[in-house]
Design an enzyme around this catalytic site. Sequence first.
Site, PDB file in Angstrom:
ATOM      1  N   ASP A  11      -0.115   5.122   0.885  1.00 46.51           N
ATOM      2  CA  ASP A  11      -0.328   6.126   1.938  1.00 46.51           C
ATOM      3  C   ASP A  11      -0.464   5.484   3.312  1.00 46.51           C
ATOM      4  O   ASP A  11      -1.357   4.683   3.530  1.00 46.51           O
ATOM      5  CB  ASP A  11      -1.563   6.962   1.607  1.00 46.51           C
ATOM      6  CG  ASP A  11      -1.332   7.795   0.359  1.00 46.51           C
ATOM      7  OD1 ASP A  11      -2.111   7.660  -0.594  1.00 46.51           O
ATOM      8  OD2 ASP A  11      -0.339   8.551   0.318  1.00 46.51           O
ATOM      9  N   ASP A  55       0.889  -1.168   0.000  1.00 44.16           N
ATOM     10  CA  ASP A  55       0.000   0.000   0.000  1.00 44.16           C
ATOM     11  C   ASP A  55       0.926   1.217   0.000  1.00 44.16           C
ATOM     12  O   ASP A  55       2.112   1.110   0.326  1.00 44.16           O
ATOM     13  CB  ASP A  55      -0.859  -0.065   1.271  1.00 44.16           C
ATOM     14  CG  ASP A  55      -1.484   1.257   1.625  1.00 44.16           C
ATOM     15  OD1 ASP A  55      -2.238   1.786   0.784  1.00 44.16           O
ATOM     16  OD2 ASP A  55      -1.207   1.769   2.717  1.00 44.16           O
TER      17      ASP A  55
HETATM   18  C1  XBP Z   1      -5.002   6.320   0.775  1.00 43.37           C
HETATM   19  C2  XBP Z   1      -6.150   7.028   0.217  1.00 43.37           C
HETATM   20  C3  XBP Z   1      -5.923   8.150  -0.744  1.00 43.37           C
HETATM   21  C4  XBP Z   1      -5.123   9.261  -0.080  1.00 43.37           C
HETATM   22  C5  XBP Z   1      -5.273  10.560  -0.843  1.00 43.37           C
HETATM   23  O1  XBP Z   1      -4.570   5.462  -0.245  1.00 43.37           O
HETATM   24  O2  XBP Z   1      -7.285   6.672   0.512  1.00 43.37           O
HETATM   25  O3  XBP Z   1      -7.182   8.630  -1.115  1.00 43.37           O
HETATM   26  O4  XBP Z   1      -5.648   9.469   1.228  1.00 43.37           O
HETATM   27  O5  XBP Z   1      -4.825  10.378  -2.166  1.00 43.37           O
HETATM   28  P1  XBP Z   1      -3.752   4.083   0.123  1.00 43.37           P
HETATM   29  P2  XBP Z   1      -5.791  10.803  -3.389  1.00 43.37           P
HETATM   30  O6  XBP Z   1      -3.671   3.976   1.634  1.00 43.37           O
HETATM   31  O7  XBP Z   1      -4.574   2.982  -0.511  1.00 43.37           O
HETATM   32  O8  XBP Z   1      -2.406   4.276  -0.511  1.00 43.37           O
HETATM   33  O9  XBP Z   1      -6.273  12.206  -3.104  1.00 43.37           O
HETATM   34  O10 XBP Z   1      -4.922  10.724  -4.619  1.00 43.37           O
HETATM   35  O11 XBP Z   1      -6.895   9.780  -3.387  1.00 43.37           O
HETATM   36 MG    MG Z   2      -2.872   3.248   3.314  1.00 45.37          MG
END
Ligand code: XBP
Ligand code: MG
Length: 261
Positions: free
Chosen positions: A11, A9
């Site tokens: 973020d 993953d």
């Molecule tokens: C985390 C998310 C993303 C980010 C914001 O993604 O839900 O929406 O918070 O990025 P993950 P965007 O943990 O699956 O990596 O504004 O580009 O969505």
């Molecule tokens: Mg995440």
Amino acid sequence: MTLRALIFDVDGTLADTEEAHRQAFNGAFREHGLGWEWSQDVYAGLLWVTGGKERIDRYVDSLRVAPAEKGQLKRLVPQIHATKTRIYARLVGMGNVALRPGIVRLIAEARTAGVRLAIASTTTPANLSALVTATLGSAAISWFDAIATGDVVPNKKPAPDIYLKALASLNLPPERCVAFEDSEIGVRAAKGAGLFTVATPTRWSEAQDFGAADVVLPSLGDPDNPLDEASETRIGAKFLGLAQLRALHSTPRNSVRAMEA
Ligand code: XBP
Ligand code: MG
């Protein structure tokens, strides 16, 4: 079972990025003159909505405005999100976001051992390249054999779609891979795809339910950032490497749970 790929993953897992995302959202709201400001508490609640566009859309739903104005705001969401993505890339490009403990070490170990790398994220592709380029260099994006991000699947996490897409791109069965996540929603997505899942919660997700994860650690750890004693007992080492992953992956879950008891 031979471990063939690590699926990360982005973020919260590769890096604790959500504060930078929150600042980027608020910067976009200012640029568009919306008068909105997401506090950390409000943002922590909105993180249950995956996808930035969907998150803004859900926030608009919560506003007490006339239906005509709500419709106007919803039509503006893609532009607001594009502004946010531009601001986020600038923040990350300034070196504001560091990779979490153990990420550089485990990626290097996997590359040396011929264990493939993949990404399965809800985030926008531009965010991934900004983060990887800023932290690992411009060539690093090519280290990932499969990159499944953003809108490439109809259903975002907690649906398993993005992990199934990554597995299909790798052409590997879930049993030969391990997923790394930071949130309850992400763990649900990875487990829904049949993946052994290591959870490393962040300050944004630490209060969430990680009961479905196979292993929960404060981070992957590093020689100069060793894991706490309880985690060391859980994985049999001061930081998580391929040897520990292989051992854990081949250990039936209930005995891993027993070790935690
Ligand atoms: C985390 C998310 C993303 C980010 C914001 O993604 O839900 O929406 O918070 O990025 P993950 P965007 O943990 O699956 O990596 O504004 O580009 O969505
Ligand atoms: Mg995440």
